[in-house]
Design a protein around this motif. Sequence first.
Motif, PDB file in Angstrom:
ATOM      1  N   ASP A 141       0.847  -1.193   0.000  1.00 51.62           N
ATOM      2  CA  ASP A 141       0.000   0.000   0.000  1.00 51.62           C
ATOM      3  C   ASP A 141       0.885   1.247   0.000  1.00 51.62           C
ATOM      4  OD1 ASP A 141      -0.762   1.721   2.818  1.00 51.62           O
ATOM      5  OD2 ASP A 141       0.660   0.063   2.972  1.00 51.62           O
ATOM      6  N   PRO A 142       0.323   2.445  -0.195  1.00 47.74           N
ATOM      7  CA  PRO A 142       1.147   3.661  -0.294  1.00 47.74           C
ATOM      8  C   PRO A 142       1.916   4.003   0.975  1.00 47.74           C
ATOM      9  CG  PRO A 142      -1.018   4.033  -1.282  1.00 47.74           C
ATOM     10  CD  PRO A 142      -1.080   2.716  -0.573  1.00 47.74           C
ATOM     11  N   HIS A 143       1.394   3.669   2.150  1.00 50.11           N
ATOM     12  CA  HIS A 143       2.125   3.961   3.387  1.00 50.11           C
ATOM     13  C   HIS A 143       3.363   3.077   3.512  1.00 50.11           C
ATOM     14  CE1 HIS A 143      -2.073   5.115   3.925  1.00 50.11           C
ATOM     15  NE2 HIS A 143      -1.673   6.014   4.793  1.00 50.11           N
ATOM     16  N   THR A 144       3.190   1.792   3.220  1.00 52.64           N
ATOM     17  CA  THR A 144       4.323   0.872   3.233  1.00 52.64           C
ATOM     18  C   THR A 144       5.357   1.291   2.198  1.00 52.64           C
ATOM     19  OG1 THR A 144       2.816  -0.903   3.893  1.00 52.64           O
ATOM     20  CG2 THR A 144       4.981  -1.561   3.064  1.00 52.64           C
ATOM     21  N   ALA A 145       4.883   1.791   1.053  1.00 48.29           N
ATOM     22  CA  ALA A 145       5.799   2.239  -0.004  1.00 48.29           C
ATOM     23  C   ALA A 145       6.654   3.414   0.454  1.00 48.29           C
ATOM     24  CB  ALA A 145       5.006   2.613  -1.253  1.00 48.29           C
ATOM     25  N   VAL A 146       6.073   4.307   1.252  1.00 48.39           N
ATOM     26  CA  VAL A 146       6.858   5.413   1.799  1.00 48.39           C
ATOM     27  C   VAL A 146       8.016   4.854   2.629  1.00 48.39           C
ATOM     28  CG1 VAL A 146       6.830   7.315   3.469  1.00 48.39           C
ATOM     29  CG2 VAL A 146       4.980   7.100   1.804  1.00 48.39           C
ATOM     30  N   ALA A 147       7.720   3.912   3.515  1.00 44.85           N
ATOM     31  CA  ALA A 147       8.760   3.339   4.370  1.00 44.85           C
ATOM     32  C   ALA A 147       9.786   2.559   3.563  1.00 44.85           C
ATOM     33  CB  ALA A 147       8.121   2.439   5.422  1.00 44.85           C
ATOM     34  N   SER A 148       9.315   1.830   2.542  1.00 44.78           N
ATOM     35  CA  SER A 148      10.219   1.032   1.721  1.00 44.78           C
ATOM     36  C   SER A 148      11.180   1.921   0.937  1.00 44.78           C
ATOM     37  CB  SER A 148       9.390   0.159   0.769  1.00 44.78           C
ATOM     38  OG  SER A 148      10.203  -0.753   0.076  1.00 44.78           O
ATOM     39  N   ALA A 149      10.662   3.006   0.375  1.00 51.04           N
ATOM     40  CA  ALA A 149      11.500   3.919  -0.415  1.00 51.04           C
ATOM     41  C   ALA A 149      12.482   4.679   0.475  1.00 51.04           C
ATOM     42  CB  ALA A 149      10.616   4.885  -1.192  1.00 51.04           C
ATOM     43  N   VAL A 150      12.020   5.130   1.637  1.00 50.00           N
ATOM     44  CA  VAL A 150      12.918   5.859   2.539  1.00 50.00           C
ATOM     45  C   VAL A 150      13.987   4.921   3.107  1.00 50.00           C
ATOM     46  CG1 VAL A 150      13.046   7.154   4.711  1.00 50.00           C
ATOM     47  CG2 VAL A 150      11.236   7.659   3.075  1.00 50.00           C
ATOM     48  N   ALA A 151      13.649   3.655   3.299  1.00 46.75           N
ATOM     49  CA  ALA A 151      14.653   2.681   3.737  1.00 46.75           C
ATOM     50  C   ALA A 151      15.808   2.622   2.745  1.00 46.75           C
ATOM     51  CB  ALA A 151      14.011   1.301   3.886  1.00 46.75           C
ATOM     52  N   LYS A 152      15.476   2.659   1.461  1.00 48.11           N
ATOM     53  CA  LYS A 152      16.519   2.632   0.429  1.00 48.11           C
ATOM     54  C   LYS A 152      17.317   3.932   0.413  1.00 48.11           C
ATOM     55  CE  LYS A 152      13.935  -0.716  -2.325  1.00 48.11           C
ATOM     56  NZ  LYS A 152      13.080  -0.961  -3.517  1.00 48.11           N
ATOM     57  N   GLN A 153      16.648   5.059   0.707  1.00 51.44           N
ATOM     58  CA  GLN A 153      17.377   6.322   0.837  1.00 51.44           C
ATOM     59  C   GLN A 153      18.429   6.220   1.940  1.00 51.44           C
ATOM     60  OE1 GLN A 153      14.705   9.557   1.687  1.00 51.44           O
ATOM     61  NE2 GLN A 153      13.619   9.437  -0.273  1.00 51.44           N
ATOM     62  N   TYR A 154      18.005   5.656   3.070  1.00 45.80           N
ATOM     63  CA  TYR A 154      18.908   5.502   4.206  1.00 45.80           C
ATOM     64  C   TYR A 154      20.099   4.629   3.837  1.00 45.80           C
ATOM     65  CZ  TYR A 154      20.794   3.489   8.493  1.00 45.80           C
ATOM     66  OH  TYR A 154      21.653   3.039   9.473  1.00 45.80           O
ATOM     67  N   GLN A 155      19.833   3.508   3.190  1.00 38.39           N
ATOM     68  CA  GLN A 155      20.916   2.593   2.827  1.00 38.39           C
ATOM     69  C   GLN A 155      21.879   3.237   1.838  1.00 38.39           C
ATOM     70  OE1 GLN A 155      18.164  -0.513   1.703  1.00 38.39           O
ATOM     71  NE2 GLN A 155      18.765  -1.806   3.433  1.00 38.39           N
ATOM     72  N   ALA A 156      21.345   4.018   0.899  1.00 44.00           N
ATOM     73  CA  ALA A 156      22.209   4.697  -0.068  1.00 44.00           C
ATOM     74  C   ALA A 156      23.057   5.773   0.601  1.00 44.00           C
ATOM     75  CB  ALA A 156      21.355   5.313  -1.174  1.00 44.00           C
ATOM     76  N   ALA A 157      22.471   6.451   1.594  1.00 44.57           N
ATOM     77  CA  ALA A 157      23.178   7.548   2.256  1.00 44.57           C
ATOM     78  C   ALA A 157      24.233   7.057   3.237  1.00 44.57           C
ATOM     79  CB  ALA A 157      22.181   8.451   2.977  1.00 44.57           C
ATOM     80  N   THR A 158      24.001   5.889   3.859  1.00 44.00           N
ATOM     81  CA  THR A 158      24.867   5.437   4.948  1.00 44.00           C
ATOM     82  C   THR A 158      25.696   4.205   4.617  1.00 44.00           C
ATOM     83  OG1 THR A 158      23.163   3.999   5.889  1.00 44.00           O
ATOM     84  CG2 THR A 158      23.179   6.316   6.619  1.00 44.00           C
ATOM     85  N   ARG A 159      25.315   3.493   3.554  1.00 46.71           N
ATOM     86  CA  ARG A 159      25.957   2.212   3.202  1.00 46.71           C
ATOM     87  C   ARG A 159      25.794   1.172   4.300  1.00 46.71           C
ATOM     88  NH1 ARG A 159      25.905   3.064  -2.021  1.00 46.71           N
ATOM     89  NH2 ARG A 159      27.002   4.984  -2.590  1.00 46.71           N
ATOM     90  N   ASP A 160      24.792   1.347   5.152  1.00 47.35           N
ATOM     91  CA  ASP A 160      24.521   0.403   6.236  1.00 47.35           C
ATOM     92  C   ASP A 160      23.945  -0.882   5.639  1.00 47.35           C
ATOM     93  OD1 ASP A 160      23.721  -0.971   8.496  1.00 47.35           O
ATOM     94  OD2 ASP A 160      22.593   0.688   9.370  1.00 47.35           O
ATOM     95  N   GLN A 161      24.600  -1.998   5.891  1.00 50.66           N
ATOM     96  CA  GLN A 161      24.179  -3.279   5.336  1.00 50.66           C
ATOM     97  C   GLN A 161      23.407  -4.147   6.333  1.00 50.66           C
ATOM     98  OE1 GLN A 161      24.665  -4.068   1.991  1.00 50.66           O
ATOM     99  NE2 GLN A 161      25.249  -1.896   2.009  1.00 50.66           N
ATOM    100  N   ARG A 162      23.064  -3.597   7.484  1.00 48.98           N
ATOM    101  CA  ARG A 162      22.291  -4.382   8.448  1.00 48.98           C
ATOM    102  C   ARG A 162      20.929  -4.747   7.864  1.00 48.98           C
ATOM    103  NH1 ARG A 162      24.937  -0.411  11.259  1.00 48.98           N
ATOM    104  NH2 ARG A 162      26.195  -1.054  13.075  1.00 48.98           N
ATOM    105  N   PRO A 163      20.348  -5.867   8.298  1.00 49.04           N
ATOM    106  CA  PRO A 163      19.015  -6.237   7.801  1.00 49.04           C
ATOM    107  C   PRO A 163      18.012  -5.114   8.029  1.00 49.04           C
ATOM    108  CG  PRO A 163      19.993  -8.061   9.006  1.00 49.04           C
ATOM    109  CD  PRO A 163      20.893  -6.891   9.230  1.00 49.04           C
ATOM    110  N   MET A 164      17.196  -4.856   6.998  1.00 47.00           N
ATOM    111  CA  MET A 164      16.216  -3.774   7.040  1.00 47.00           C
ATOM    112  C   MET A 164      14.805  -4.356   7.068  1.00 47.00           C
ATOM    113  SD  MET A 164      15.419  -0.526   6.973  1.00 47.00           S
ATOM    114  CE  MET A 164      16.960   0.290   6.485  1.00 47.00           C
TER     115      MET A 164
END
Length: 497
Positions: free
Chosen positions: A397-420
Motif C-alpha cells: 500500500d502507499p504507506h508501506t511504499a513510503v517506508a520502503s522507499a525511505v529505507a533505500k534512501q537511508y541505505q544509499a546515504a549510509t551504506r549500512d548493510q544491516r538487515p532492514m
Amino acid sequence: MKTLYRSTRETASHTMTSSQAVLQGLTPDGGLFVPVTLPTANFDFDQLATMSYQEVAYEVLKLFFTDYTADELHACIDAAYGDQFDDPQIAPVTKHGQQYYLELFHGPTIAFKDLALQILPHLMTTAVKKNHLQAEVVILAATSGDTGKAAMAGFANVDQTRIIVFYPKDGVSAIQKQQMVTQTGANTSVVAINGNFDEAQTTVKKLLNDHQLHAELATHQFQFSSANSINIGRLFPQVAYYVYTYAQLIKQGQIKNGDEINFSVPTGNFGDILAGYYAKQLGTPIHKLICASNRNNVLTDFFNTGTYDKNREFFLTSSPSMDILVSSNLERLLFYLTGSDATATAKLMTDLQTTGRYTITPAMRANLADFWAGFVTESQDQAEIHHLNHAHHYTIDPHTAVASAVAKQYQAATRDQRPMVVVSTASPYKFPQAVLTAITGELSAVDGLAAVDQLHELIQTPIPATVTALRTAPVRHKRVADVDDMGTTIKTILNLN
C-alpha cells in the motif's frame, strides 16, 4: 517491579497505575502518560524465537501493565489475537528483494492499528472492574483513516463503553470511509468533520481536558477516555511486534541473536515508531529507527534540523494516515530528550501551541542518534509500489511504499548493510485506486469497491473479508460537523443537550 505512570508535563509526584492511566487516556494537565521508570527486560531472544505472538506479547505487556494479574493479561491477549486475524502468526515477516516486510495488516480492519485496538477494549474493561468504575466510558478518537475503524471494531458492543470517532471528510480513502460509515454496534458513532486530521486531533485533546465538560459528563455517569495512541493501552501493545519480529528473524535463520537490525516506519502521529524506540530501550538489538514521511515532512525536518514547525502547507496524499502536521506522540520522545524534564517539555508544547514551532537544544539533538529521517514525493511513492509489484510480485500500500522507499534512501546515504525491516501498515486493498495507478502507470478512473475488483484481477491475492463485507453493508453513520461543533456533537450523541 511495579511500573507507575506520570505526566510528561508535570512533576513525578502525581502517579497512576497502568489501569488508571488506561482509563484516563490523557493526563489532567494535557500531557501524556509515560512510565516513571522504564521497565527492565531480560529477553532471551533464542527462547522468544520459539514462542507464538501471543506468548511474546505477554512477555512485553507484563512489563508495562503491572497492576494487571497474569490471568487478566493472558485473557486480554487471547481475546485480542485469535481467529479475527487471517494469519496464525498474527504479524508475519516476509522477505522481498533485499528487505524484510513486517505485515501488520492481517487483522479485522486490515491495518496495523488492529494489533493495538483489538486488545485495548479488553485492557479497558478489565481496568473498569479493577478500579470499580461505575461510569460509562466514552472513548473519543480522531482518525486519519485507520484508527477509527480499528477502534470501533474493537469496542463495538463492549459493555459500559461508547465510542465516538471523528475523521476528516475529504481526507481518507474511499475504502477507509466505507469501513467507518458502515460500522455496526449500538455504542458506536462516526462523525465526518469539515477539516483535517490535525484539527480533529487537537480538538479531541482539548475536549479530553475540558474540565467543565468532564463535570457535565460525570453528572450523567460518563467518563472520557481515548483510543488514539496517546493512550498507553494503545501504545505499548505495539512494542510487542518489534520484539516478535527480531525473534522471528532468528527463527528464520536470517540473523543471529545479538545482530543489530533496522526498522523503517511510515510515520504520522509518531506512535508506531515510538513503540520501536521502547522496544530498543528494552534491549531489542535495533540499530536505527527510520522515520519515513510523505510530503507532509514536518518530522523529517525536525530530525534533520532540530526545529519542529507546523506552519507549512498541508498536503492531501495517497498515504492519508500520514497526512499529519502535529505528531502527538513526539511529546513522549521530547520528554526523554530533555532528561525527563517535565517543565522543559511543557514549554516546548506551549511554544508549539502558541507559535506553531519549537527548536530543541544541541544537547537534545545529540540524543536523537537512534533515529534517521527521510521523506518521499507522490511519484517516488508510486514508483516503489510499481517496482515491488513488477520486480518481486509483491504488492504494498502507499504507506508501506513510503517506508520502503525511505529505507533505500537511508541505505544509499549510509551504506549500512544491516538487515532492514519495513513496517507494512496496511493492505493494498485499503487504497486500491492509488495502488492501481502506481502499478499500471495510468490514473485509475475507479475507486472504492470497483477499484478493489480491478486490483484483484491484477494481483490475484484474496480480497480480505472485511472489504468483501462492504458490498452489502448499509451506511449507518451520516453525521457531518464543523470542527468548532465537535463538543456540541458529542453532547447530542450522548443525549446531554
